[in-house]
Design a protein around this motif. Sequence first.
Motif, PDB file in Angstrom:
ATOM      1  N   ASN A  36       0.715  -1.289   0.066  1.00  0.00           N
ATOM      2  CA  ASN A  36      -0.137  -0.001   0.029  1.00  0.00           C
ATOM      3  C   ASN A  36       0.855   1.478  -0.136  1.00  0.00           C
ATOM      4  OD1 ASN A  36      -2.451  -1.553   0.046  1.00  0.00           O
ATOM      5  ND2 ASN A  36      -2.521  -1.269   2.079  1.00  0.00           N
ATOM      6  N   ARG A  37       1.909   1.244   0.805  1.00  0.00           N
ATOM      7  CA  ARG A  37       2.900   2.400   0.781  1.00  0.00           C
ATOM      8  C   ARG A  37       3.617   2.734  -0.324  1.00  0.00           C
ATOM      9  NH1 ARG A  37       4.236   0.133   5.797  1.00  0.00           N
ATOM     10  NH2 ARG A  37       6.215  -0.776   4.757  1.00  0.00           N
ATOM     11  N   SER A  38       3.908   1.594  -1.158  1.00  0.00           N
ATOM     12  CA  SER A  38       4.552   1.518  -2.452  1.00  0.00           C
ATOM     13  C   SER A  38       3.603   2.156  -3.457  1.00  0.00           C
ATOM     14  CB  SER A  38       5.155   0.208  -2.896  1.00  0.00           C
ATOM     15  OG  SER A  38       5.802   0.144  -3.993  1.00  0.00           O
ATOM     16  N   LYS A  39       2.314   1.616  -3.572  1.00  0.00           N
ATOM     17  CA  LYS A  39       1.234   2.188  -4.356  1.00  0.00           C
ATOM     18  C   LYS A  39       1.189   3.791  -4.136  1.00  0.00           C
ATOM     19  CE  LYS A  39      -3.267   1.285  -5.790  1.00  0.00           C
ATOM     20  NZ  LYS A  39      -4.784   0.583  -5.403  1.00  0.00           N
ATOM     21  N   GLN A  40       0.802   3.948  -2.747  1.00  0.00           N
ATOM     22  CA  GLN A  40       0.892   5.449  -2.565  1.00  0.00           C
ATOM     23  C   GLN A  40       1.737   6.404  -2.972  1.00  0.00           C
ATOM     24  OE1 GLN A  40      -0.070   5.274   1.429  1.00  0.00           O
ATOM     25  NE2 GLN A  40      -2.087   4.682   1.316  1.00  0.00           N
ATOM     26  N   ASN A  41       3.236   5.847  -2.750  1.00  0.00           N
ATOM     27  CA  ASN A  41       4.280   6.559  -3.194  1.00  0.00           C
ATOM     28  C   ASN A  41       4.357   6.553  -4.986  1.00  0.00           C
ATOM     29  OD1 ASN A  41       5.299   7.091  -0.770  1.00  0.00           O
ATOM     30  ND2 ASN A  41       6.691   5.236  -0.689  1.00  0.00           N
ATOM     31  N   LYS A  42       3.903   5.643  -5.664  1.00  0.00           N
ATOM     32  CA  LYS A  42       3.814   5.499  -6.975  1.00  0.00           C
ATOM     33  C   LYS A  42       2.881   6.702  -7.562  1.00  0.00           C
ATOM     34  CE  LYS A  42       3.516   2.805 -11.119  1.00  0.00           C
ATOM     35  NZ  LYS A  42       3.089   3.611 -11.871  1.00  0.00           N
ATOM     36  N   LYS A  49       1.858   9.484  -5.781  1.00  0.00           N
ATOM     37  CA  LYS A  49       2.408  10.623  -5.758  1.00  0.00           C
ATOM     38  C   LYS A  49       3.415  11.065  -6.448  1.00  0.00           C
ATOM     39  CE  LYS A  49       1.527  10.691  -0.492  1.00  0.00           C
ATOM     40  NZ  LYS A  49       1.961  10.834   0.870  1.00  0.00           N
ATOM     41  N   MET A  50       4.330  10.108  -6.825  1.00  0.00           N
ATOM     42  CA  MET A  50       5.104  10.404  -7.923  1.00  0.00           C
ATOM     43  C   MET A  50       4.574  10.714  -9.193  1.00  0.00           C
ATOM     44  SD  MET A  50       7.953  10.431  -6.402  1.00  0.00           S
ATOM     45  CE  MET A  50       9.187  10.710  -7.665  1.00  0.00           C
ATOM     46  N   ASP A  51       3.591  10.082  -9.649  1.00  0.00           N
ATOM     47  CA  ASP A  51       3.038  10.036 -10.885  1.00  0.00           C
ATOM     48  C   ASP A  51       2.294  11.685 -10.968  1.00  0.00           C
ATOM     49  OD1 ASP A  51       3.600   7.658 -11.663  1.00  0.00           O
ATOM     50  OD2 ASP A  51       1.668   6.821 -11.563  1.00  0.00           O
ATOM     51  N   GLU A  52       1.601  12.011  -9.915  1.00  0.00           N
ATOM     52  CA  GLU A  52       1.010  13.623  -9.638  1.00  0.00           C
ATOM     53  C   GLU A  52       2.157  14.700  -9.822  1.00  0.00           C
ATOM     54  OE1 GLU A  52      -1.124  13.728  -5.980  1.00  0.00           O
ATOM     55  OE2 GLU A  52      -2.364  12.073  -6.496  1.00  0.00           O
ATOM     56  N   ILE A  53       3.280  14.180  -9.141  1.00  0.00           N
ATOM     57  CA  ILE A  53       4.462  15.307  -9.299  1.00  0.00           C
ATOM     58  C   ILE A  53       4.734  15.504 -10.763  1.00  0.00           C
ATOM     59  CG2 ILE A  53       6.670  15.617  -8.890  1.00  0.00           C
ATOM     60  CD1 ILE A  53       6.049  14.514  -5.852  1.00  0.00           C
ATOM     61  N   ASP A  54       5.096  14.397 -11.418  1.00  0.00           N
ATOM     62  CA  ASP A  54       5.431  13.983 -12.783  1.00  0.00           C
ATOM     63  C   ASP A  54       4.322  14.637 -13.557  1.00  0.00           C
ATOM     64  OD1 ASP A  54       7.694  12.699 -12.126  1.00  0.00           O
ATOM     65  OD2 ASP A  54       6.776  10.747 -12.834  1.00  0.00           O
ATOM     66  N   GLU A  55       3.126  14.764 -13.563  1.00  0.00           N
ATOM     67  CA  GLU A  55       2.008  15.416 -14.250  1.00  0.00           C
ATOM     68  C   GLU A  55       2.201  16.952 -13.973  1.00  0.00           C
ATOM     69  OE1 GLU A  55      -1.714  13.648 -13.180  1.00  0.00           O
ATOM     70  OE2 GLU A  55      -1.113  11.581 -14.225  1.00  0.00           O
ATOM     71  N   GLU A  56       2.671  17.290 -12.822  1.00  0.00           N
ATOM     72  CA  GLU A  56       2.622  18.782 -12.466  1.00  0.00           C
ATOM     73  C   GLU A  56       3.650  19.511 -13.196  1.00  0.00           C
ATOM     74  OE1 GLU A  56       2.739  19.234  -8.237  1.00  0.00           O
ATOM     75  OE2 GLU A  56       0.876  18.579  -8.097  1.00  0.00           O
ATOM     76  N   ILE A  57       4.760  18.419 -13.358  1.00  0.00           N
ATOM     77  CA  ILE A  57       6.148  19.166 -13.734  1.00  0.00           C
ATOM     78  C   ILE A  57       5.670  18.982 -15.185  1.00  0.00           C
ATOM     79  CG2 ILE A  57       8.627  18.572 -14.432  1.00  0.00           C
ATOM     80  CD1 ILE A  57       8.560  17.400 -11.479  1.00  0.00           C
TER      81      ILE A  57
END
Length: 108
Positions: A87-93, A95-103
């Motif tokens: 679950n932590r790994s999925k949540q981190n992924k 979050k990283m996807d959201e950051i990538d989209e923002e960038i």
Amino acid sequence: MKRALRLTHFDKNKKVKVLELGFDDAAINDKGYSEEGSLLISIQSENSKAFFQLSTAEASLLKDRLDFVIALLSKQYIDTEERAAKNRSKQNKEKMDEIDEEIEGEEE
């Protein structure tokens, strides 16, 4: 009575609770017959003390049940920890996807 174990815990009010395990050795009684040893569990708190005496057969059964329950709880803990890590790994992924989209949105 010999002491084999003493566990001390404090409750939420910081009052002491103690669990003790003691035992008597096997011996020969007055009539010349062998008597099995026994175990004594005591639990004491500030205002009370309770004792529970076990034969070796009862103590053996208790040990078997404790071994079973400890193994079960250990397996449950390992399974739960694996699920939590996924679950932590999925949540981190996510979050990283959201950051990538923002960038990517800022670069355009």
